[in-house]
Write a protein that holds these residues in place. Structure first.
Motif, PDB file in Angstrom:
ATOM      1  N   ALA A 107       0.821  -1.208   0.000  1.00  0.00           N
ATOM      2  CA  ALA A 107       0.000   0.000   0.000  1.00  0.00           C
ATOM      3  C   ALA A 107       0.855   1.258   0.000  1.00  0.00           C
ATOM      4  O   ALA A 107       0.522   2.252  -0.649  1.00  0.00           O
ATOM      5  CB  ALA A 107      -0.933   0.012   1.208  1.00  0.00           C
ATOM      6  N   VAL A 108       1.971   1.238   0.741  1.00  0.00           N
ATOM      7  CA  VAL A 108       2.760   2.446   0.973  1.00  0.00           C
ATOM      8  C   VAL A 108       3.790   2.705  -0.127  1.00  0.00           C
ATOM      9  O   VAL A 108       3.919   3.829  -0.611  1.00  0.00           O
ATOM     10  CB  VAL A 108       3.457   2.364   2.350  1.00  0.00           C
ATOM     11  CG1 VAL A 108       4.412   3.536   2.549  1.00  0.00           C
ATOM     12  CG2 VAL A 108       2.420   2.332   3.467  1.00  0.00           C
ATOM     13  N   TRP A 109       4.529   1.671  -0.529  1.00  0.00           N
ATOM     14  CA  TRP A 109       5.637   1.874  -1.450  1.00  0.00           C
ATOM     15  C   TRP A 109       5.205   2.480  -2.797  1.00  0.00           C
ATOM     16  O   TRP A 109       5.861   3.410  -3.286  1.00  0.00           O
ATOM     17  CB  TRP A 109       6.399   0.569  -1.655  1.00  0.00           C
ATOM     18  CG  TRP A 109       7.687   0.766  -2.405  1.00  0.00           C
ATOM     19  CD1 TRP A 109       7.968   0.431  -3.696  1.00  0.00           C
ATOM     20  CD2 TRP A 109       8.876   1.380  -1.903  1.00  0.00           C
ATOM     21  NE1 TRP A 109       9.249   0.794  -4.031  1.00  0.00           N
ATOM     22  CE2 TRP A 109       9.830   1.379  -2.950  1.00  0.00           C
ATOM     23  CE3 TRP A 109       9.228   1.936  -0.665  1.00  0.00           C
ATOM     24  CZ2 TRP A 109      11.108   1.901  -2.796  1.00  0.00           C
ATOM     25  CZ3 TRP A 109      10.514   2.464  -0.521  1.00  0.00           C
ATOM     26  CH2 TRP A 109      11.427   2.443  -1.570  1.00  0.00           C
ATOM     27  N   PRO A 110       4.106   2.026  -3.406  1.00  0.00           N
ATOM     28  CA  PRO A 110       3.693   2.654  -4.671  1.00  0.00           C
ATOM     29  C   PRO A 110       3.379   4.143  -4.538  1.00  0.00           C
ATOM     30  O   PRO A 110       3.583   4.910  -5.490  1.00  0.00           O
ATOM     31  CB  PRO A 110       2.440   1.864  -5.072  1.00  0.00           C
ATOM     32  CG  PRO A 110       2.601   0.547  -4.391  1.00  0.00           C
ATOM     33  CD  PRO A 110       3.260   0.858  -3.086  1.00  0.00           C
ATOM     34  N   ILE A 111       2.901   4.564  -3.366  1.00  0.00           N
ATOM     35  CA  ILE A 111       2.613   5.982  -3.148  1.00  0.00           C
ATOM     36  C   ILE A 111       3.907   6.774  -3.030  1.00  0.00           C
ATOM     37  O   ILE A 111       4.071   7.839  -3.633  1.00  0.00           O
ATOM     38  CB  ILE A 111       1.731   6.161  -1.897  1.00  0.00           C
ATOM     39  CG1 ILE A 111       0.381   5.473  -2.109  1.00  0.00           C
ATOM     40  CG2 ILE A 111       1.535   7.647  -1.575  1.00  0.00           C
ATOM     41  CD1 ILE A 111      -0.492   5.431  -0.876  1.00  0.00           C
ATOM     42  N   LEU A 112       4.863   6.245  -2.269  1.00  0.00           N
ATOM     43  CA  LEU A 112       6.144   6.938  -2.130  1.00  0.00           C
ATOM     44  C   LEU A 112       6.835   7.095  -3.477  1.00  0.00           C
ATOM     45  O   LEU A 112       7.372   8.167  -3.789  1.00  0.00           O
ATOM     46  CB  LEU A 112       7.045   6.172  -1.154  1.00  0.00           C
ATOM     47  CG  LEU A 112       6.541   6.024   0.283  1.00  0.00           C
ATOM     48  CD1 LEU A 112       7.592   5.315   1.137  1.00  0.00           C
ATOM     49  CD2 LEU A 112       6.177   7.366   0.896  1.00  0.00           C
ATOM     50  N   THR A 113       6.820   6.051  -4.271  1.00  0.00           N
ATOM     51  CA  THR A 113       7.499   6.137  -5.574  1.00  0.00           C
ATOM     52  C   THR A 113       6.734   7.020  -6.559  1.00  0.00           C
ATOM     53  O   THR A 113       7.339   7.702  -7.389  1.00  0.00           O
ATOM     54  CB  THR A 113       7.708   4.733  -6.171  1.00  0.00           C
ATOM     55  OG1 THR A 113       6.452   4.052  -6.269  1.00  0.00           O
ATOM     56  CG2 THR A 113       8.645   3.912  -5.300  1.00  0.00           C
ATOM     57  N   ALA A 114       5.402   7.046  -6.456  1.00  0.00           N
ATOM     58  CA  ALA A 114       4.605   7.869  -7.370  1.00  0.00           C
ATOM     59  C   ALA A 114       4.907   9.355  -7.204  1.00  0.00           C
ATOM     60  O   ALA A 114       4.915  10.112  -8.180  1.00  0.00           O
ATOM     61  CB  ALA A 114       3.118   7.605  -7.158  1.00  0.00           C
ATOM     62  N   TYR A 115       5.170   9.776  -5.961  1.00  0.00           N
ATOM     63  CA  TYR A 115       5.396  11.189  -5.696  1.00  0.00           C
ATOM     64  C   TYR A 115       6.864  11.536  -5.498  1.00  0.00           C
ATOM     65  O   TYR A 115       7.194  12.699  -5.241  1.00  0.00           O
ATOM     66  CB  TYR A 115       4.576  11.626  -4.470  1.00  0.00           C
ATOM     67  CG  TYR A 115       3.091  11.584  -4.734  1.00  0.00           C
ATOM     68  CD1 TYR A 115       2.455  12.626  -5.396  1.00  0.00           C
ATOM     69  CD2 TYR A 115       2.330  10.481  -4.359  1.00  0.00           C
ATOM     70  CE1 TYR A 115       1.101  12.584  -5.665  1.00  0.00           C
ATOM     71  CE2 TYR A 115       0.972  10.424  -4.629  1.00  0.00           C
ATOM     72  CZ  TYR A 115       0.359  11.477  -5.281  1.00  0.00           C
ATOM     73  OH  TYR A 115      -0.987  11.410  -5.556  1.00  0.00           O
ATOM     74  N   ALA A 116       7.763  10.550  -5.632  1.00  0.00           N
ATOM     75  CA  ALA A 116       9.184  10.777  -5.350  1.00  0.00           C
ATOM     76  C   ALA A 116       9.775  11.889  -6.198  1.00  0.00           C
ATOM     77  O   ALA A 116      10.523  12.746  -5.696  1.00  0.00           O
ATOM     78  CB  ALA A 116       9.965   9.481  -5.556  1.00  0.00           C
TER      79      ALA A 116
END
Length: 301
Positions: free
Chosen positions: A29-38
């Motif tokens: 749940a978390v990692w795709p969000i972090l990478t999307a906005y990195a």
């Protein structure tokens, strides 16, 4: 822009924070969000944790995203949320097209994933609810409560808009609410007017100290669904006297990881009135831009 090592460190701290609450942290749940906005993250982006006394679940906020970015469109493009025909899906674009913006943010749950966008207006150019109410995608509950907002001196004080996509609700935040609307008799009258729970003494005390005030609206009702008073605090693990807090939340407030000097540590208590009762929220900053540290703790350093 945040690299892989920085994202791994951030994820590790989010996982530690969830562990303090004995809650799982879903990398899926978390990692795709972090990478999307990195790629959109500046070096000292504003980031914060959020937990509430009325529900399990840790949320995390990433802000300082550029005003010309569209965080909801980015979430859609990365498969973080599903496209909808509901007006909630159009509201951010309507705001972005018509109003001056300072920056954006996003909220996500460490288990449930993407939840909200936050859109901040410039502090020297706060906006009018009377103009926001004219947006075609804005819920009618804003226009139907304009008399309440203007009567209480809130027009021209809108500092940010939070859009919750799963619940299809809207938070409208006001900065600098007039002292007279935060006096005990005024707060009691306000809660009765909107069918909300009778305020406790703790809420009445915090309301007088509040620098922020916000209401929760929806597209399904003409009512103001919730009212919250927010107070910036230093002692995060000292909840107001008389407030019962799960020991895990107290431990979380004391031990949650953060990245800046302890002398400048700050958080926000929010006390919320809903029809079913009253509850508290705690926001603890994980990272703050230097200018924000200076604004909140001008004597530090």
């Amino acid at each position: 822009m945040a690299g892989t090592a920085e994202l791994e460190a951030l994820y590790s701290d989010i996982e530690k924070a969830a562990g303090l609450l004995d809650e799982p942290c879903s990398r899926d749940a978390v990692w795709p969000i972090l990478t999307a906005y990195a790629d959109a993250l500046p070096p000292h982006a504003q980031m914060a944790y959020r937990v509430a006394t009325n529900s399990a679940g840790l949320d995390f906020r990433i802000a300082s995203l550029a005003p010309d970015l569209h965080p909801y469109a980015l979430a859609l493009a990365n498969g973080l949320t599903e496209k909808t025909d509901h007006p909630v899906g159009d509201l951010l674009s309507d705001i972005q097209d018509r109003f001056p913006l300072d920056y954006h943010g996003v909220d996500f749950g460490v288990v449930g994933g993407f939840k909200k966008t936050w859109t901040f207006f410039p502090l020297n150019n706060l906006q009018k609810v009377t103009e926001l109410a004219d947006l075609p995608s804005m819920p009618r509950s804003l226009s139907e409560n304009l008399e309440f907002f203007t009567r209480n001196g809130l027009d021209g004080k809108t500092s940010l808009i939070g859009i919750d996509y799963p619940s299809r609700t809207l938070n409208i935040y006001f900065l600098g609410s007039p002292p007279e609307m935060r006096e005990p008799d005024a707060v009691r009258s306000m809660m009765r007017e909107h069918g909300l729970a009778e305020p406790s003494e703790q809420m009445l005390t915090l309301a007088q100290q509040a620098t922020g005030y916000y209401t929760t609206l929806s597209w399904d009702s003409s009512k103001i669904e919730r009212i919250t008073f927010a107070v910036v605090v230093r002692d995060l693990d000292a909840f107001p006297a008389g407030v019962e807090v799960d020991p895990k939340i107290e431990k979380f407030a004391k031990d949650v990881p953060y990245t800046y000097a302890p002398a400048t540590r700050k958080g926000i208590y929010g006390v919320t009135a809903a029809p079913s009762g009253e509850y508290y929220k705690l926001q603890s900053w994980y990272q703050m831009p230097p200018q924000m540290v200076q604004m909140l703790a001008p004597d530090a350093g």
